[in-house]
Write a protein that holds these residues in place. Structure first.
Motif, PDB file in Angstrom:
ATOM      1  N   CYS A 104       1.032  -1.335   0.558  1.00  0.00           N
ATOM      2  CA  CYS A 104       0.200  -0.115  -0.213  1.00  0.00           C
ATOM      3  C   CYS A 104       1.521   1.112  -0.269  1.00  0.00           C
ATOM      4  CB  CYS A 104      -1.081   0.064   1.445  1.00  0.00           C
ATOM      5  SG  CYS A 104      -2.007   1.437   1.261  1.00  0.00           S
ATOM      6  N   CYS A 108      -5.719  -1.971   7.041  1.00  0.00           N
ATOM      7  CA  CYS A 108      -6.544  -1.288   6.756  1.00  0.00           C
ATOM      8  C   CYS A 108      -7.923  -1.358   6.244  1.00  0.00           C
ATOM      9  CB  CYS A 108      -6.457   0.397   7.923  1.00  0.00           C
ATOM     10  SG  CYS A 108      -6.676   1.704   5.994  1.00  0.00           S
ATOM     11  N   CYS A 167       1.529   6.116   5.314  1.00  0.00           N
ATOM     12  CA  CYS A 167       1.240   5.272   6.689  1.00  0.00           C
ATOM     13  C   CYS A 167       2.022   4.197   7.692  1.00  0.00           C
ATOM     14  CB  CYS A 167      -0.428   5.206   7.408  1.00  0.00           C
ATOM     15  SG  CYS A 167      -1.289   4.518   6.432  1.00  0.00           S
TER      16      CYS A 167
HETATM   17  S1  SF4 Z   1      -2.748   1.450   6.421  1.00  0.00           S
HETATM   18 FE1  SF4 Z   1      -4.173   1.673   5.257  1.00  0.00          FE
HETATM   19  S2  SF4 Z   1      -3.472   3.244   3.955  1.00  0.00           S
HETATM   20 FE2  SF4 Z   1      -1.611   3.177   5.754  1.00  0.00          FE
HETATM   21  S3  SF4 Z   1      -0.447   1.509   4.376  1.00  0.00           S
HETATM   22 FE3  SF4 Z   1      -1.739   0.432   5.742  1.00  0.00          FE
HETATM   23  S4  SF4 Z   1      -3.096  -0.277   4.539  1.00  0.00           S
HETATM   24 FE4  SF4 Z   1      -2.335   1.647   2.907  1.00  0.00          FE
END
Ligand code: SF4
Length: 406
Positions: A58, A90, A62
């Motif tokens: 992803c 998430c 974050c």
């Molecule tokens: S927390 Fe959610 S938006 Fe952030 S990198 Fe992981 S999957 Fe992606």
């Protein structure tokens, strides 16, 4: 053309490189194209062997979650957290299937036809877009050299893959001008390297071992929610979570204590806490002497002293045993931590004393007036942080970040 040959820049190479970057810019994760309709969805097979799986990431800045993409007939049908990754992704990460096939997703280059801000664009082909970019790059290199190319990247959806791919691509062209530090993480970059020797130190697996967690201008219940479970586990094990934030945020709602603060005054609080810690000797002197740059010497121009100017790691310290200046990593030394341990006529100062010099004017009354935090709360917070160990400060985008002197 001749000038460009020295950069080994071939059109094919350039297009390939730009194509990859362009592709990456459009693809937050592994993706395919295709038209979604109910009929397609009805035909999705139930047998796992009919799917292909791909490891991906992803790209959000974050947690850089490791994702597994499930593909059927060249169509992305499902995203899930990779089984061997230490946190679960998430909903934002899982919903990337919807991003990829969303009707409003930009899938074609647009050329601005009006003034900036007018919102006038016309679609162009990828070939046309790549030709235009290639021409601009070639013109800049021919007229100004590679210094004329500035790479500026960072936060948001542009991080985990594309930033480094872009840098590598321009390095391949012969280099580019890069920015010093970072737009979003200057404070972390400035503090992590001298403290830990590297910019990135992943501490998420140690959260659950902490007994005092200070979420300072940070809201991990939302912004690190994929591993909020580690905070919850720490709390279950008896850790105290304290939040410093102007807002009663989601983490504050789950924390043991919320300390509201006037926005932008976090540095005053930090200096006030350092003053208490130094004056009450609430620091771990053996650790600071053995493992940190707090003992390095600085001259009157605030420059760090080095034994060899060409060796960046040759910092000098004052050895209290031999009473001489020695390299910080010499065996059998006890480096001076504060100026009181230096000879009375020393023209140098220790980093620790320089930090204290900055903190000294921040009396309790002054910090309280600046931050609107009661004096007794500042004292208690400092005492809790220094006595309930192991403790950790979770500080990322707020607090010291994006703040004057942060
Ligand atoms: S927390 Fe959610 S938006 Fe952030 S990198 Fe992981 S999957 Fe992606």
């Amino acid at each position: 053309m001749e000038a460009l040959t020295q950069y080994r820049l071939q059109r094919r190479t350039l297009l390939k490189g730009l194509g990859v970057i362009g592709l990456a810019s459009l693809s937050p994760c592994f993706f395919t194209t295709g038209k979604a309709n109910a009929e397609t969805l009805r035909r999705i097979p139930l047998k796992l062997s009919d799917y292909k799986t791909y490891r991906s990431t992803c790209a959000m800045e974050c947690l850089h979650c490791n994702l597994t993409a499930w593909v059927w007939q060249d169509r992305l049908v499902k995203i899930e957290a990779s089984k061997d990754f230490n946190v679960k992704c998430c909903l934002r990460g899982i919903s990337r299937t919807k991003w990829v096939y969303h009707p409003l997703r930009l899938t074609q280059p647009l050329l601005r036809t009006g003034e900036k801000g007018e919102g006038k664009f016309k679609p162009i082909t990828w070939d046309d877009a790549l030709d235009r970019i290639e021409k601009e790059i070639r013109t800049v290199i021919a007229e100004q050299g590679n210094e004329g190319l500035l790479i500026t990247t960072h936060a948001g959806n542009m991080d985990s893959i594309k930033n480094d791919m872009g840098k590598a691509f321009f390095d391949y062209l012969g280099g580019s001008t890069k920015q010093i530090g970072s737009l979003c993480c200057a404070a972390v970059t400035a503090s992590m390297t001298p403290m830990l020797g590297l910019r990135y130190a992943d501490t998420r697996d140690t959260i659950k071992d902490s007994r005092f967690i200070l979420c300072w201008g940070n809201n991990p219940a939302v912004t690190m929610h994929a591993y909020w479970k580690n905070y919850a586990e720490a709390q279950k094990n008896g850790a105290r979570i304290v939040v410093i934030d102007p807002r009663f945020n989601e983490t504050a709602a789950k924390a043991d204590e919320w300390i509201p603060i006037v926005p932008g005054t976090d540095i005053a609080l930090a200096l006030g806490m350092i003053k208490i810690i130094v004056e009450e000797q609430r620091y771990d002197a053996p650790f600071l002497r053995a493992h940190t740059g707090a003992v390095y010497l600085v001259d009157e121009q605030q420059k760090l002293l080095r034994q060899n100017p060409d060796d960046p790691d040759s910092y000098l310290v004052f050895d209290t045993l031999s009473k001489t200046l020695v390299r910080h990593d010499s065996a059998g030394i006890v480096p001076a931590l504060l100026n009181e341990e230096l000879p009375p006529d020393s023209p140098y100062s220790t980093v620790m004393s320089e930090i204290y010099r900055q903190a000294k004017p921040w009396t309790l009354a002054k910090v309280s007036a600046e931050t609107d935090i009661p004096e007794h709360t500042i004292i208690r917070l400092t005492h809790d942080y220094t006595t309930t160990t192991p403790s950790m400060i979770v500080q990322n985008m707020s607090g010291a970040q994006r703040t004057e002197f942060g």
